[in-house]
Design an enzyme around this catalytic site. Structure first.
Site, PDB file in Angstrom:
ATOM      1  N   GLN A  70       0.853  -1.206   0.000  1.00 20.73           N
ATOM      2  CA  GLN A  70       0.000   0.000   0.000  1.00 20.73           C
ATOM      3  C   GLN A  70       0.880   1.244   0.000  1.00 20.73           C
ATOM      4  OE1 GLN A  70      -3.412  -0.649   3.073  1.00 20.73           O
ATOM      5  NE2 GLN A  70      -1.805  -2.114   3.548  1.00 20.73           N
ATOM      6  N   VAL A 122       3.551   4.109  -1.051  1.00 20.85           N
ATOM      7  CA  VAL A 122       3.857   4.836  -2.299  1.00 20.85           C
ATOM      8  C   VAL A 122       5.317   5.288  -2.306  1.00 20.85           C
ATOM      9  CG1 VAL A 122       1.457   5.630  -2.564  1.00 20.85           C
ATOM     10  CG2 VAL A 122       3.098   7.084  -1.337  1.00 20.85           C
ATOM     11  N   HIS A 172      -1.500   1.562  -4.201  1.00 20.12           N
ATOM     12  CA  HIS A 172      -1.863   2.973  -4.060  1.00 20.12           C
ATOM     13  C   HIS A 172      -0.979   3.912  -4.877  1.00 20.12           C
ATOM     14  CE1 HIS A 172      -3.962   1.890   0.016  1.00 20.12           C
ATOM     15  NE2 HIS A 172      -4.656   1.541  -1.037  1.00 20.12           N
ATOM     16  N   CYS A 232      -0.456  13.161 -16.048  1.00 14.92           N
ATOM     17  CA  CYS A 232      -1.028  14.348 -16.682  1.00 14.92           C
ATOM     18  C   CYS A 232      -2.546  14.342 -16.473  1.00 14.92           C
ATOM     19  CB  CYS A 232      -0.691  14.355 -18.173  1.00 14.92           C
ATOM     20  SG  CYS A 232      -1.439  15.760 -19.036  1.00 14.92           S
ATOM     21  N   CYS A 258       2.661  19.457 -17.187  1.00 14.70           N
ATOM     22  CA  CYS A 258       3.020  18.390 -18.123  1.00 14.70           C
ATOM     23  C   CYS A 258       4.006  18.915 -19.169  1.00 14.70           C
ATOM     24  CB  CYS A 258       1.759  17.862 -18.802  1.00 14.70           C
ATOM     25  SG  CYS A 258       2.125  16.587 -20.015  1.00 14.70           S
ATOM     26  N   CYS A 280       2.007  18.795 -22.754  1.00 14.66           N
ATOM     27  CA  CYS A 280       0.841  19.617 -23.123  1.00 14.66           C
ATOM     28  C   CYS A 280       0.641  20.817 -22.201  1.00 14.66           C
ATOM     29  CB  CYS A 280      -0.414  18.750 -23.151  1.00 14.66           C
ATOM     30  SG  CYS A 280      -0.959  18.244 -21.522  1.00 14.66           S
ATOM     31  N   GLY A 336       2.875  -4.620   8.952  1.00 17.89           N
ATOM     32  CA  GLY A 336       2.864  -3.178   9.174  1.00 17.89           C
ATOM     33  C   GLY A 336       1.722  -2.429   8.525  1.00 17.89           C
ATOM     34  N   THR A 337       0.541  -3.023   8.576  1.00 11.83           N
ATOM     35  CA  THR A 337      -0.628  -2.264   8.104  1.00 11.83           C
ATOM     36  C   THR A 337      -1.725  -2.321   9.159  1.00 11.83           C
ATOM     37  OG1 THR A 337      -2.382  -2.065   6.439  1.00 11.83           O
ATOM     38  CG2 THR A 337      -1.435  -4.260   6.719  1.00 11.83           C
ATOM     39  N   ALA A 378       8.869  -4.808  12.234  1.00 12.80           N
ATOM     40  CA  ALA A 378       9.115  -5.598  11.023  1.00 12.80           C
ATOM     41  C   ALA A 378      10.609  -5.754  10.778  1.00 12.80           C
ATOM     42  CB  ALA A 378       8.450  -4.920   9.825  1.00 12.80           C
TER      43      ALA A 378
HETATM   44  P1  OAD Z   1      -1.251   2.960   8.973  1.00 21.80           P
HETATM   45  O1  OAD Z   1      -0.514   4.154   9.408  1.00 21.80           O
HETATM   46  O2  OAD Z   1      -2.728   2.979   9.018  1.00 21.80           O
HETATM   47  O3  OAD Z   1      -0.792   1.694   9.837  1.00 21.80           O
HETATM   48  C1  OAD Z   1       0.549   1.401  10.071  1.00 21.80           C
HETATM   49  C2  OAD Z   1       0.596   0.100  10.839  1.00 21.80           C
HETATM   50  O4  OAD Z   1       1.954  -0.277  10.994  1.00 21.80           O
HETATM   51  C3  OAD Z   1       0.001   0.181  12.235  1.00 21.80           C
HETATM   52  O5  OAD Z   1      -0.853  -0.937  12.433  1.00 21.80           O
HETATM   53  C4  OAD Z   1       1.210   0.117  13.173  1.00 21.80           C
HETATM   54  O6  OAD Z   1       0.933  -0.543  14.386  1.00 21.80           O
HETATM   55  C5  OAD Z   1       2.186  -0.681  12.326  1.00 21.80           C
HETATM   56  N1  OAD Z   1       3.603  -0.403  12.574  1.00 21.80           N
HETATM   57  C6  OAD Z   1       4.209   0.787  12.863  1.00 21.80           C
HETATM   58  N2  OAD Z   1       5.531   0.643  12.950  1.00 21.80           N
HETATM   59  C7  OAD Z   1       5.798  -0.665  12.693  1.00 21.80           C
HETATM   60  C8  OAD Z   1       6.996  -1.441  12.623  1.00 21.80           C
HETATM   61  N3  OAD Z   1       8.207  -0.896  12.821  1.00 21.80           N
HETATM   62  N4  OAD Z   1       6.874  -2.759  12.339  1.00 21.80           N
HETATM   63  C9  OAD Z   1       5.660  -3.338  12.138  1.00 21.80           C
HETATM   64  N5  OAD Z   1       4.504  -2.655  12.191  1.00 21.80           N
HETATM   65  C10 OAD Z   1       4.567  -1.341  12.463  1.00 21.80           C
HETATM   66  O7  OAD Z   1      -0.705   2.586   7.505  1.00 21.80           O
HETATM   67  P2  OAD Z   1      -1.361   1.649   6.402  1.00 21.80           P
HETATM   68  O8  OAD Z   1      -2.076   0.513   7.001  1.00 21.80           O
HETATM   69  O9  OAD Z   1      -0.298   1.373   5.410  1.00 21.80           O
HETATM   70  O10 OAD Z   1      -3.642   5.217   1.684  1.00 21.80           O
HETATM   71  O11 OAD Z   1      -2.406   2.639   5.752  1.00 21.80           O
HETATM   72  C11 OAD Z   1      -3.165   2.208   4.671  1.00 21.80           C
HETATM   73  C12 OAD Z   1      -3.456   3.351   3.758  1.00 21.80           C
HETATM   74  O12 OAD Z   1      -4.048   4.420   4.492  1.00 21.80           O
HETATM   75  C13 OAD Z   1      -2.230   4.007   3.139  1.00 21.80           C
HETATM   76  O13 OAD Z   1      -1.742   3.326   2.011  1.00 21.80           O
HETATM   77  C14 OAD Z   1      -2.745   5.358   2.784  1.00 21.80           C
HETATM   78  C15 OAD Z   1      -3.481   5.681   4.055  1.00 21.80           C
HETATM   79  O14 OAD Z   1      -4.488   6.602   3.942  1.00 21.80           O
HETATM   80  C16 OAD Z   1      -3.694   6.131   0.724  1.00 21.80           C
HETATM   81  O15 OAD Z   1      -2.999   7.121   0.737  1.00 21.80           O
HETATM   82  C17 OAD Z   1      -4.675   5.808  -0.345  1.00 21.80           C
END
Ligand code: OAD
Length: 251
Positions: A102, A104, A120, A128, A149, A152, A189-190, A233
């Site tokens: 997820q 970027v 993402h 563009c 761009c 254009c 880590g999500t 992680a």
């Molecule tokens: P979050 O910030 O929501 O979650 C990060 C997760 O990583 C949390 O559950 C933390 O507990 C965990 N974490 C932090 N440090 C860590 C480490 N060193 N090792 C392991 N885990 C750790 O981020 P995402 O889940 O990636 O979307 O967020 C999802 C999406 O929400 C992103 O891609 C972005 C955001 O809005 C868009 O921009 C479309």
């Protein structure tokens, strides 16, 4: 207790199962990239609706680009950490391996991963707004803001997915397909709250995959996981990796 779980996970991986990995901002946290929802998370300091929606960009492209420029500067100054490095190595170790992120920030690629499904988008790509052409842009800091761009002259936008926007259907389908055919899925880590990414691990599990979660704290996914490894992680993955290769070499 954690050591025992790490050993069990390594035993599972030693069989070189078809592996799908989903990463989120937590995998880059130890590199110094802010997460979104943690204590210092971006969405604690900024309102997503002001900065990461098509409406925000239509209203104030300069403000949105200034925020992305700031994030690009931050990301440019950091390096991949051991978690990125190990996942890049695993791409070669596992015969069937799919890395879905997820993030970027492009750090998986920088670490050496070559096959990545960036759900993402990528902060180093621009698009563009007129012709839809996608281009790489690594200029830091950006000038002018907002960038235009080169073909254009129309406004460029970051090639990232904003709230309210659909994900690239081809990338999403490839991610679902990898999860459906996986035998083991790791979620690292999500916070597992943003859809459709959050449903990928459940699809894998419904098809019989073992689910492994690595996170600092429980998430909505944790009750479904076969193994939850609490920790960083960048520390847990090296422990699994070490066990994986140590075992292999001594046999
Ligand atoms: P979050 O910030 O929501 O979650 C990060 C997760 O990583 C949390 O559950 C933390 O507990 C965990 N974490 C932090 N440090 C860590 C480490 N060193 N090792 C392991 N885990 C750790 O981020 P995402 O889940 O990636 O979307 O967020 C999802 C999406 O929400 C992103 O891609 C972005 C955001 O809005 C868009 O921009 C479309």
């Amino acid at each position: 207790m954690l050591a025992e779980k790490i050993k069990e996970v390594a035993e599972l991986l030693k069989e070189r199962p078809r592996l799908a990995v989903l990463t989120g901002a937590g995998v880059s946290a130890e590199s110094g990239v802010p997460t979104f929802r943690g204590p210092d998370g971006l969405w604690r300091q900024f309102r997503a609706e002001d900065l990461a929606t098509p409406e925000a960009f239509a209203r104030d492209p300069k403000l949105v680009w200034e925020w992305y420029d700031w994030r690009r500067q931050k990301i440019q100054s950091v390096a991949p950490n051991p978690a990125h490095m190990i996942l890049a190595r695993w791409e070669k170790y596992f015969p069937v391996f799919t890395l879905i992120t997820q993030n970027v920030d492009g750090l998986h690629r920088q670490a050496g991963s070559t096959k990545i499904l960036e759900l993402h988008g990528n902060i180093w790509m621009v698009r563009c707004t007129q012709e839809g052409k996608i281009m790489e842009n690594r200029q830091v800091p950006l000038t002018p803001i907002p960038p235009l761009c080169p073909n254009c002259g129309a406004l460029l936008r970051p090639h990232v997915v904003w709230f309210g926007e659909a994900l690239d259907p081809n990338i999403l389908e490839a991610a679902f397909e990898a999860c459906r055919r996986s035998e083991v899925m790791m979620v690292i880590g999500t916070s597992a709250v943003v859809q459709p990414a959050a449903s990928l691990p459940l699809v894998a599990q419904q098809r019989g995959a073992k689910l492994i979660e690595i996170n600092l704290e429980p998430t909505p996914l944790s009750p479904y996981a076969d193994y939850v490894l609490y920790g960083k992680a960048g520390e847990i993955l090296p422990l699994i990796d070490e066990f994986l290769f140590k075992k292999e070499n001594t046999e």
